[in-house]
Design an enzyme around this catalytic site. Structure first.
Site, PDB file in Angstrom:
ATOM      1  N   PHE A  79       0.834  -1.189   0.000  1.00 55.22           N
ATOM      2  CA  PHE A  79       0.000   0.000   0.000  1.00 55.22           C
ATOM      3  C   PHE A  79       0.873   1.244   0.000  1.00 55.22           C
ATOM      4  O   PHE A  79       1.836   1.347   0.771  1.00 55.22           O
ATOM      5  CB  PHE A  79      -0.900   0.024   1.245  1.00 55.22           C
ATOM      6  CG  PHE A  79      -1.974  -1.016   1.213  1.00 55.22           C
ATOM      7  CD1 PHE A  79      -3.049  -0.912   0.344  1.00 55.22           C
ATOM      8  CD2 PHE A  79      -1.910  -2.109   2.066  1.00 55.22           C
ATOM      9  CE1 PHE A  79      -4.038  -1.874   0.325  1.00 55.22           C
ATOM     10  CE2 PHE A  79      -2.899  -3.074   2.053  1.00 55.22           C
ATOM     11  CZ  PHE A  79      -3.975  -2.958   1.175  1.00 55.22           C
ATOM     12  N   ILE A 120       2.262  -7.728   4.205  1.00 50.64           N
ATOM     13  CA  ILE A 120       1.815  -6.421   3.726  1.00 50.64           C
ATOM     14  C   ILE A 120       3.010  -5.485   3.782  1.00 50.64           C
ATOM     15  O   ILE A 120       3.772  -5.492   4.747  1.00 50.64           O
ATOM     16  CB  ILE A 120       0.674  -5.876   4.611  1.00 50.64           C
ATOM     17  CG1 ILE A 120      -0.523  -6.832   4.554  1.00 50.64           C
ATOM     18  CG2 ILE A 120       0.293  -4.456   4.192  1.00 50.64           C
ATOM     19  CD1 ILE A 120      -1.574  -6.559   5.615  1.00 50.64           C
ATOM     20  N   GLU A 121       3.173  -4.692   2.740  1.00 47.12           N
ATOM     21  CA  GLU A 121       4.232  -3.682   2.662  1.00 47.12           C
ATOM     22  C   GLU A 121       3.570  -2.315   2.601  1.00 47.12           C
ATOM     23  O   GLU A 121       2.561  -2.144   1.919  1.00 47.12           O
ATOM     24  CB  GLU A 121       5.056  -3.922   1.402  1.00 47.12           C
ATOM     25  CG  GLU A 121       6.082  -2.868   1.090  1.00 47.12           C
ATOM     26  CD  GLU A 121       6.782  -3.121  -0.240  1.00 47.12           C
ATOM     27  OE1 GLU A 121       7.275  -2.131  -0.814  1.00 47.12           O
ATOM     28  OE2 GLU A 121       6.825  -4.269  -0.723  1.00 47.12           O
ATOM     29  N   VAL A 122       4.131  -1.341   3.309  1.00 46.81           N
ATOM     30  CA  VAL A 122       3.656   0.036   3.247  1.00 46.81           C
ATOM     31  C   VAL A 122       4.868   0.932   3.053  1.00 46.81           C
ATOM     32  O   VAL A 122       5.895   0.761   3.723  1.00 46.81           O
ATOM     33  CB  VAL A 122       2.901   0.443   4.531  1.00 46.81           C
ATOM     34  CG1 VAL A 122       2.527   1.913   4.503  1.00 46.81           C
ATOM     35  CG2 VAL A 122       1.642  -0.407   4.708  1.00 46.81           C
ATOM     36  N   TYR A 125       6.171   5.643  -2.332  1.00 40.96           N
ATOM     37  CA  TYR A 125       6.807   5.154  -3.551  1.00 40.96           C
ATOM     38  C   TYR A 125       7.022   6.268  -4.559  1.00 40.96           C
ATOM     39  O   TYR A 125       6.226   7.191  -4.657  1.00 40.96           O
ATOM     40  CB  TYR A 125       5.932   4.068  -4.206  1.00 40.96           C
ATOM     41  CG  TYR A 125       5.701   2.890  -3.318  1.00 40.96           C
ATOM     42  CD1 TYR A 125       6.648   1.880  -3.217  1.00 40.96           C
ATOM     43  CD2 TYR A 125       4.551   2.801  -2.557  1.00 40.96           C
ATOM     44  CE1 TYR A 125       6.435   0.801  -2.376  1.00 40.96           C
ATOM     45  CE2 TYR A 125       4.338   1.711  -1.714  1.00 40.96           C
ATOM     46  CZ  TYR A 125       5.279   0.726  -1.637  1.00 40.96           C
ATOM     47  OH  TYR A 125       5.073  -0.335  -0.803  1.00 40.96           O
TER      48      TYR A 125
END
Length: 133
Positions: A79, A120-122, A125
């Protein structure tokens, strides 16, 4: 009451595969995704973009269960947030364990798991990289 993470959007899907060339060919040739530049990781893979979605192909010999350890080279979803300065505080408020790292593209990533062990990655970007042609 703990605050929710202020998610902006889904950034990418990451798919652990046995053969990056085969997977890239499928997503490119069958589904119409286009390959974009990828940071200089030390393992085979590809980044694809299409339809407002990024897919990160990650070649690995070890497909399967990673237990209670978030693994950036396993299937995961990421996300995008506009600001990650409160992220650790929010995860701590919820009692969620996490790991942080900076990847080869200099993106500061935070990884954690949902109750079923999905990673999950946050992160914040950069814009999509240029197309590879």
């Amino acid at each position: 009451m703990p605050r929710p993470i202020p998610i902006k959007s889904l950034n990418h899907l990451a798919l652990a595969v046995r053969d990056a060339r085969v997977a890239c060919g499928f997503y490119r040739d069958v589904l119409g995704f286009r390959e974009v530049e990828r940071p200089p990781f030390n393992f085979p893979g590809a980044w694809l973009v299409g339809y407002g979605i990024q897919i990160h192909i990650l070649e690995t010999e070890h497909l399967g269960d990673y237990g209670n350890n978030p693994n950036s080279r396993a299937n995961h979803y990421a996300f995008a947030v506009d600001d990650n300065s409160d992220l650790v505080d929010i995860l701590n408020e919820h009692g969620i364990e996490y790991i942080q790292r900076v990847n080869a593209g200099n993106v500061h990533q935070t990884f954690f798991q949902d109750p079923d062990g999905h990673t999950i990655e946050v992160a914040v970007y950069p814009p999509d990289p240029p197309f590879v042609d």
